[in-house]
Write a protein that holds these residues in place. Structure first.
Motif, short mmCIF file in Angstrom:
data_model
loop_
_atom_site.label_atom_id
_atom_site.label_comp_id
_atom_site.label_asym_id
_atom_site.label_seq_id
_atom_site.Cartn_x
_atom_site.Cartn_y
_atom_site.Cartn_z
N VAL A 111 0.84 -1.44 0.06
CA VAL A 111 -0.10 -0.08 -0.10
C VAL A 111 0.94 1.23 -0.04
O VAL A 111 1.95 1.18 0.68
N HIS A 112 0.44 2.36 -0.73
CA HIS A 112 1.40 3.61 -0.89
C HIS A 112 0.83 4.35 0.05
O HIS A 112 -0.34 4.63 0.14
N GLU A 113 1.74 5.08 0.61
CA GLU A 113 1.30 6.04 1.79
C GLU A 113 1.67 7.56 1.28
O GLU A 113 2.83 7.56 0.86
N PHE A 114 0.96 8.35 1.53
CA PHE A 114 1.21 9.73 1.21
C PHE A 114 0.88 10.63 2.57
O PHE A 114 0.24 10.44 3.27
N THR A 115 1.97 11.79 2.72
CA THR A 115 1.49 12.99 3.63
C THR A 115 1.21 14.11 3.00
O THR A 115 1.89 14.27 1.85
N ARG A 116 0.93 15.08 3.81
CA ARG A 116 0.79 16.37 3.17
C ARG A 116 1.95 17.07 3.19
O ARG A 116 2.57 17.19 4.09
N ASP A 117 2.21 18.14 2.27
CA ASP A 117 3.21 18.93 2.04
C ASP A 117 2.85 20.36 2.52
O ASP A 117 1.64 20.42 2.78
N PRO A 118 3.57 21.06 2.81
CA PRO A 118 3.21 22.61 3.36
C PRO A 118 2.07 23.14 2.60
O PRO A 118 1.37 23.81 3.11
N SER A 119 2.04 22.98 1.10
CA SER A 119 1.12 23.54 0.43
C SER A 119 -0.34 22.90 0.52
O SER A 119 -1.29 23.26 -0.07
N ALA A 133 -3.82 -4.92 0.69
CA ALA A 133 -3.49 -5.35 -0.84
C ALA A 133 -4.63 -5.96 -1.68
O ALA A 133 -4.53 -6.03 -2.87
N ASP A 134 -5.55 -6.36 -0.96
CA ASP A 134 -6.72 -7.01 -1.77
C ASP A 134 -7.72 -6.10 -2.29
O ASP A 134 -8.59 -6.27 -3.02
N ARG A 135 -7.41 -4.56 -2.09
CA ARG A 135 -8.33 -3.75 -2.59
C ARG A 135 -7.88 -3.49 -3.98
O ARG A 135 -6.88 -3.63 -4.23
N PRO A 136 -8.95 -2.79 -4.89
CA PRO A 136 -8.72 -2.79 -6.26
C PRO A 136 -7.67 -1.45 -6.54
O PRO A 136 -7.57 -0.52 -5.58
N GLU A 137 -7.26 -1.34 -7.52
CA GLU A 137 -6.37 -0.28 -7.91
C GLU A 137 -6.99 1.07 -8.09
O GLU A 137 -8.32 1.30 -8.12
N GLY A 138 -6.32 2.06 -7.35
CA GLY A 138 -6.90 3.20 -7.03
C GLY A 138 -7.81 3.44 -5.90
O GLY A 138 -8.08 4.58 -5.52
N ASP A 139 -8.22 2.55 -4.92
CA ASP A 139 -8.72 2.47 -3.96
C ASP A 139 -7.88 3.22 -2.87
O ASP A 139 -6.77 3.06 -2.94
N GLU A 140 -8.58 4.17 -2.23
CA GLU A 140 -7.82 4.99 -1.30
C GLU A 140 -8.61 5.21 -0.06
O GLU A 140 -9.80 5.51 -0.08
N VAL A 151 -1.84 1.22 -5.89
CA VAL A 151 -1.33 1.83 -6.81
C VAL A 151 -0.61 0.46 -7.90
O VAL A 151 -0.33 -0.41 -7.38
N ARG A 152 -0.86 0.88 -9.21
CA ARG A 152 -0.20 -0.09 -10.14
C ARG A 152 0.83 0.99 -10.73
O ARG A 152 0.41 1.98 -11.47
N VAL A 153 2.04 0.79 -10.46
CA VAL A 153 3.17 1.64 -11.08
C VAL A 153 3.73 1.46 -12.42
O VAL A 153 3.39 0.38 -12.80
N SER A 154 4.38 2.53 -12.91
CA SER A 154 4.78 2.35 -14.28
C SER A 154 6.24 2.06 -14.26
O SER A 154 6.70 2.17 -12.99
N ARG A 155 7.01 1.64 -15.33
CA ARG A 155 8.62 1.22 -15.40
C ARG A 155 9.17 2.88 -14.89
O ARG A 155 10.20 2.76 -14.19
N ARG A 156 8.61 3.95 -15.59
CA ARG A 156 9.31 5.22 -15.02
C ARG A 156 9.20 5.21 -13.54
O ARG A 156 10.01 6.19 -13.07
#
Length: 192
Positions: A111-119, A133-140, A151-156
């Protein structure tokens, strides 16, 4: 215990040769540790299928040590003894044709974790195995002021253009400019 990568950028000297048959054997052009010092499992999975939590179709998994590996590469690999695993290789000819926008075959195990930046925007803070991880792509969902997303990530995403692998690619590109794409490859192995 973590997994580390080792290897060599190899080159066959084609400069100043008259015929294709004149091309000599492979040389260990530069030790990978002089160009890349990271431990990035997304890159390892994307490129070589090692620690592939993100679910990529690896570019060059389980090819083994090339039979015609340079002396430097063979000696480096053998020095690791039984601790070496996952030996494989990929040529510049292949790397130069990669679709870096290709996405992984499945949702990341983590699972990808995000925090808030100053903005107030969300910025990546990490990835982990939090049992969702059993949740569907994009679920948040938001929990304790943090955003979690499947998330489903790209090679980039795994191997950013200006990221830690950039010096490796620049070296291989420079050698290919002189000797030809088919005469440059990266040979790697791993240890735990």
């Amino acid at each position: 215990m973590g997994t580390d990568i080792h290897g060599f950028v190899e080159c066959r000297a084609a400069y100043r040769t008259l015929e294709v048959e004149d091309v000599s054997g492979w040389y260990g052009a530069i030790d990978l540790e002089l160009l890349y010092g990271g431990r990035d499992y997304d890159a390892f999975g994307c490129l070589f299928g090692v620690r592939n939590c993100a679910g990529f179709r690896p570019l060059a998994a389980e090819r083994g040590l090339p039979g015609d590996a340079s002396d430097e590469t063979r000696q480096g690999y053998e020095a690791w003894g039984r601790d070496a695993h996952g030996a494989t290789w990929i040529g510049w000819e292949e790397l130069s044709r990669v679709d870096w926008d290709e996405r992984a075959e499945r949702v990341d195990d983590r699972v990808h974790e995000f925090t808030r930046d100053p903005s107030g925007g969300w910025v990546p803070a990490g990835k982990g195995f939090w049992g969702r991880a059993d949740r569907p792509e994009g679920d948040e969902w938001i929990q304790d002021g943090r955003l979690f997303r499947q998330v489903r990530v790209s090679r980039r995403d795994a191997v950013p253009e200006r990221g830690a692998w950039a010096p490796v690619w620049a070296t291989m590109r420079a050698l290919a400019d002189v000797h030809g794409d088919e005469h440059v490859r990266l040979v790697v192995w791993f240890d735990n």
